[in-house]
Design a protein around this motif. Sequence first.
Motif, PDB file in Angstrom:
ATOM      1  N   ALA A   1       3.028  -6.898  -8.842  1.00 28.98           N
ATOM      2  CA  ALA A   1       1.688  -6.429  -8.472  1.00 28.98           C
ATOM      3  C   ALA A   1       0.826  -7.590  -7.979  1.00 28.98           C
ATOM      4  CB  ALA A   1       1.023  -5.755  -9.669  1.00 28.98           C
ATOM      5  N   GLU A   2       0.995  -8.754  -8.581  1.00 27.49           N
ATOM      6  CA  GLU A   2       0.224  -9.922  -8.148  1.00 27.49           C
ATOM      7  C   GLU A   2       0.582 -10.314  -6.716  1.00 27.49           C
ATOM      8  OE1 GLU A   2       1.005 -12.903 -11.067  1.00 27.49           O
ATOM      9  OE2 GLU A   2      -0.437 -12.093 -12.514  1.00 27.49           O
ATOM     10  N   ILE A   3       1.859 -10.176  -6.370  1.00 31.57           N
ATOM     11  CA  ILE A   3       2.273 -10.481  -4.995  1.00 31.57           C
ATOM     12  C   ILE A   3       1.604  -9.525  -4.021  1.00 31.57           C
ATOM     13  CG2 ILE A   3       4.228 -10.361  -3.400  1.00 31.57           C
ATOM     14  CD1 ILE A   3       5.959 -11.507  -5.604  1.00 31.57           C
ATOM     15  N   TYR A   4       1.635  -8.242  -4.353  1.00 31.92           N
ATOM     16  CA  TYR A   4       1.006  -7.252  -3.469  1.00 31.92           C
ATOM     17  C   TYR A   4      -0.495  -7.480  -3.362  1.00 31.92           C
ATOM     18  CZ  TYR A   4       5.390  -4.583  -3.550  1.00 31.92           C
ATOM     19  OH  TYR A   4       6.688  -4.181  -3.413  1.00 31.92           O
ATOM     20  N   THR A   5      -1.129  -7.814  -4.491  1.00 35.41           N
ATOM     21  CA  THR A   5      -2.580  -8.042  -4.491  1.00 35.41           C
ATOM     22  C   THR A   5      -2.922  -9.256  -3.644  1.00 35.41           C
ATOM     23  OG1 THR A   5      -2.806  -7.076  -6.707  1.00 35.41           O
ATOM     24  CG2 THR A   5      -4.588  -8.513  -5.946  1.00 35.41           C
ATOM     25  N   ALA A   6      -2.140 -10.336  -3.791  1.00 34.73           N
ATOM     26  CA  ALA A   6      -2.395 -11.555  -3.021  1.00 34.73           C
ATOM     27  C   ALA A   6      -2.268 -11.307  -1.528  1.00 34.73           C
ATOM     28  CB  ALA A   6      -1.443 -12.658  -3.453  1.00 34.73           C
ATOM     29  N   ASN A   7      -1.473 -10.327  -1.159  1.00 30.94           N
ATOM     30  CA  ASN A   7      -1.270 -10.014   0.254  1.00 30.94           C
ATOM     31  C   ASN A   7      -2.036  -8.773   0.687  1.00 30.94           C
ATOM     32  OD1 ASN A   7       0.965 -11.880   1.575  1.00 30.94           O
ATOM     33  ND2 ASN A   7       1.458 -11.594  -0.593  1.00 30.94           N
ATOM     34  N   LYS A   8      -3.061  -8.428  -0.136  1.00 35.06           N
ATOM     35  CA  LYS A   8      -4.007  -7.363   0.202  1.00 35.06           C
ATOM     36  C   LYS A   8      -3.332  -5.998   0.387  1.00 35.06           C
ATOM     37  CE  LYS A   8      -7.077 -10.730   2.422  1.00 35.06           C
ATOM     38  NZ  LYS A   8      -7.665 -11.069   1.136  1.00 35.06           N
ATOM     39  N   ASP A   9      -2.297  -5.768  -0.381  1.00 29.31           N
ATOM     40  CA  ASP A   9      -1.664  -4.442  -0.385  1.00 29.31           C
ATOM     41  C   ASP A   9      -1.977  -3.783  -1.727  1.00 29.31           C
ATOM     42  OD1 ASP A   9      -0.133  -2.195  -0.112  1.00 29.31           O
ATOM     43  OD2 ASP A   9       1.588  -3.245   0.747  1.00 29.31           O
ATOM     44  N   ALA A  10      -3.241  -3.339  -1.858  1.00 31.41           N
ATOM     45  CA  ALA A  10      -3.729  -2.804  -3.129  1.00 31.41           C
ATOM     46  C   ALA A  10      -3.007  -1.528  -3.541  1.00 31.41           C
ATOM     47  CB  ALA A  10      -5.238  -2.551  -3.045  1.00 31.41           C
ATOM     48  N   ASP A  11      -2.599  -0.721  -2.568  1.00 31.54           N
ATOM     49  CA  ASP A  11      -1.931   0.545  -2.903  1.00 31.54           C
ATOM     50  C   ASP A  11      -0.605   0.286  -3.620  1.00 31.54           C
ATOM     51  OD1 ASP A  11      -3.974   2.030  -1.852  1.00 31.54           O
ATOM     52  OD2 ASP A  11      -3.038   2.259   0.123  1.00 31.54           O
ATOM     53  N   LYS A  12       0.201  -0.644  -3.092  1.00 32.82           N
ATOM     54  CA  LYS A  12       1.480  -0.958  -3.741  1.00 32.82           C
ATOM     55  C   LYS A  12       1.252  -1.608  -5.098  1.00 32.82           C
ATOM     56  CE  LYS A  12       4.635  -1.384   0.210  1.00 32.82           C
ATOM     57  NZ  LYS A  12       5.543  -2.279   0.956  1.00 32.82           N
ATOM     58  N   ALA A  13       0.226  -2.456  -5.167  1.00 35.16           N
ATOM     59  CA  ALA A  13      -0.093  -3.100  -6.442  1.00 35.16           C
ATOM     60  C   ALA A  13      -0.475  -2.042  -7.481  1.00 35.16           C
ATOM     61  CB  ALA A  13      -1.237  -4.091  -6.255  1.00 35.16           C
TER      62      ALA A  13
ATOM     63  N   LEU B   1      -2.647  -7.069 -19.829  1.00 32.55           N
ATOM     64  CA  LEU B   1      -2.625  -7.601 -18.468  1.00 32.55           C
ATOM     65  C   LEU B   1      -2.517  -6.496 -17.431  1.00 32.55           C
ATOM     66  CD1 LEU B   1      -0.379 -10.762 -18.949  1.00 32.55           C
ATOM     67  CD2 LEU B   1      -2.880 -10.623 -18.862  1.00 32.55           C
ATOM     68  N   VAL B   2      -1.801  -5.437 -17.782  1.00 32.15           N
ATOM     69  CA  VAL B   2      -1.708  -4.278 -16.887  1.00 32.15           C
ATOM     70  C   VAL B   2      -3.085  -3.648 -16.718  1.00 32.15           C
ATOM     71  CG1 VAL B   2      -0.764  -1.962 -16.625  1.00 32.15           C
ATOM     72  CG2 VAL B   2       0.709  -3.821 -17.412  1.00 32.15           C
ATOM     73  N   HIS B   3      -3.795  -3.474 -17.828  1.00 34.42           N
ATOM     74  CA  HIS B   3      -5.137  -2.880 -17.765  1.00 34.42           C
ATOM     75  C   HIS B   3      -6.094  -3.759 -16.964  1.00 34.42           C
ATOM     76  CE1 HIS B   3      -4.397   0.546 -20.317  1.00 34.42           C
ATOM     77  NE2 HIS B   3      -3.857  -0.210 -21.259  1.00 34.42           N
ATOM     78  N   LEU B   4      -5.982  -5.082 -17.115  1.00 37.94           N
ATOM     79  CA  LEU B   4      -6.849  -5.975 -16.347  1.00 37.94           C
ATOM     80  C   LEU B   4      -6.568  -5.868 -14.850  1.00 37.94           C
ATOM     81  CD1 LEU B   4      -6.914  -9.258 -18.497  1.00 37.94           C
ATOM     82  CD2 LEU B   4      -8.716  -7.529 -18.273  1.00 37.94           C
ATOM     83  N   GLY B   5      -5.280  -5.780 -14.504  1.00 42.19           N
ATOM     84  CA  GLY B   5      -4.919  -5.626 -13.097  1.00 42.19           C
ATOM     85  C   GLY B   5      -5.471  -4.339 -12.510  1.00 42.19           C
ATOM     86  N   LEU B   6      -5.357  -3.255 -13.258  1.00 40.20           N
ATOM     87  CA  LEU B   6      -5.893  -1.971 -12.793  1.00 40.20           C
ATOM     88  C   LEU B   6      -7.416  -2.010 -12.701  1.00 40.20           C
ATOM     89  CD1 LEU B   6      -3.576   0.436 -14.811  1.00 40.20           C
ATOM     90  CD2 LEU B   6      -3.666   0.220 -12.319  1.00 40.20           C
ATOM     91  N   ALA B   7      -8.052  -2.704 -13.651  1.00 37.77           N
ATOM     92  CA  ALA B   7      -9.522  -2.828 -13.627  1.00 37.77           C
ATOM     93  C   ALA B   7      -9.972  -3.505 -12.334  1.00 37.77           C
ATOM     94  CB  ALA B   7     -10.005  -3.608 -14.840  1.00 37.77           C
ATOM     95  N   ASP B   8      -9.243  -4.544 -11.923  1.00 38.47           N
ATOM     96  CA  ASP B   8      -9.592  -5.244 -10.684  1.00 38.47           C
ATOM     97  C   ASP B   8      -9.470  -4.328  -9.473  1.00 38.47           C
ATOM     98  OD1 ASP B   8     -10.146  -7.582 -12.034  1.00 38.47           O
ATOM     99  OD2 ASP B   8      -8.174  -8.472 -11.675  1.00 38.47           O
ATOM    100  N   ILE B   9      -8.405  -3.559  -9.447  1.00 40.43           N
ATOM    101  CA  ILE B   9      -8.196  -2.666  -8.304  1.00 40.43           C
ATOM    102  C   ILE B   9      -9.278  -1.584  -8.258  1.00 40.43           C
ATOM    103  CG2 ILE B   9      -6.655  -0.937  -7.301  1.00 40.43           C
ATOM    104  CD1 ILE B   9      -4.309  -2.624  -8.365  1.00 40.43           C
TER     105      ILE B   9
END
Length: 590
Positions: free
Chosen positions: A230-242, A258-266
């Motif tokens: 998910a971090e790779i997708y986020t870094a490359n601005k692919d929020a849907d895949k992340a 960490l999963v919840h934090l990632g979803l919170a950012d999205i």
Amino acid sequence: MNIISANNKGAKGSNWEAKCFLILASCFLILPTYAQSQKPAKTGVDSDAVATLFYSALREKTIENNTQAADLFGKILTIDPTNDASLYELANIKKRENKYGEAQPLLEKAVTIKPDNQWYWSALADVYEKSNDVNNLAKLENVFTQLIRINPERVDYYYDKANAYFLQNKFDEALKVYDQIEQISGSTDDLIINRQKIYLKQGKVDKAASGLEQMIAKNPNEVRYYILLAEIYTANKDADKAFKTLEKAKAVDPNNALVHLGLADIYRDRKNIDASFKELQAAFANPDLNIDQKIRIVMGYFPKFSEAGVRTAALFSALELSKIIVEKHPNEAKAYALYGDVLVQNEKNNEAKASYQRSIELNGQIYQTREALVRIELNNNDMDGVIRDGESALSFFPNQGWMNYFVGIAWAQKKDYKKAVSYLKNTTSLEFQDKELLSLSYSQIGDCYHAMQDNKSSDDSYDKSLSYNADNKYTLNNYAYYLSVRGEQLDKAAQMAKHANELDANNASFEDTYAWILFKQKNYKEAKAWMEKALTDGKNKSAVQTEHYGDILFYLGDADAAVQNWKKAKEYGATSPVLDRKINEKKYIE
């Protein structure tokens, strides 16, 4: 660690080396391979002298007398320039002194003399890495090549070599080294992550993701692989895949912070603030999530407290999240300190006070928390609390200027002016940079000396206060008023009082001061106008201002109105015998 590689144990030692070994052993120094590391003594080299010097140098090094040790190693190298052990030891001394430029040639010479000694190569690598010389990056490649040659099974040398390539943007070469690592240790998380860094640098997002996708296929219950992907997708601005990847991870482990934090950012990026906040709450509810990370997230709300459009929501979110931190980390002082800060921002000072007190109970070594507590007590006019907690803080942190100032103010309010002055003078002796604090402190000292009837010291302190801040309105007002009461320097007093009113318009107390100075200057008409402003702007019925107004009216020829105002002043609480005489005799009395 031995200074000489175990790979040299088969070498024959000279008579010199045997003597050196015996000397070192007799002093319980553990250098078992030293004797085998040296070359036979050269013709013309005084081996006994070298052995004695080396022993002495090691002894000085052991007691951390590095200057003497370096001098002795230098003397050995004058006698025997190829003494690799001395080159190594002298280089280490230079390294400890951060003289990497001087250590470098010593180690470069040592490795040419003993090319199979991994400690020499390791030390040289350290020098190249810390030298801040870009030219040494290329040299690192060879160092790690040599270390791999000496110890081909040691995986960290391969990682170091790959990193040296990475820093030079030699990505293909680095990938080849990672292939070698995989042959030795198999596929590992570190290997995947390091390859990802390169693929991302090369813009090969699919390749970076494919390695993780393979790991997920092999280990579908390993959540960290989903997070990395998910971090790779986020870094490359692919929020849907992340997002989809994190949702899969959430299904595997619903409580993973960490999963919840990632979803919170999205969700936040998608402007879905409610969903983002719910994910944050879920992450914070996990006590295994590092408290410092939680605190950093809450601190991110603080800049928003001053933004009108988002202030209310930010205050609420910060309050709820900091409350969860306290619940999940009940023995952490910093949890309560943060909660106290957020409560203050929410104007819940009493609750904040309790939170700060709990934080101090858990850890009394944090000055900022103690100051925050005392500031609340000062704001609540709890002078006993300021003195108690302020003096307690000063027993741990005696050199804190602001804390001395707070305690000084409290003692002044308690009318113990000598104690107040002692604390306030502590502030002025401790502080040199904060001109605002210095101005405030000297202003308070001036007030104290006035109360102690030491007019000269009072005036000197006020002048000092204004030297640090010519716009200190309280100093201007008080200084001006006390001069007018004494009938001294009225022009200076009028100038200061006028400036105080320019700085703070519609302040009834300041207007009263200026009016009274005008009265003392016999400018009764203007004094009347300013006193009427003071009476209009004053929120409370002031006995002092009303009496002053009567005084002004008397000199304007309206004795009846003057007596009426003197009587009002008495109704408002004035009790002086002079006022009684004014009323009874119907005239102004000093």
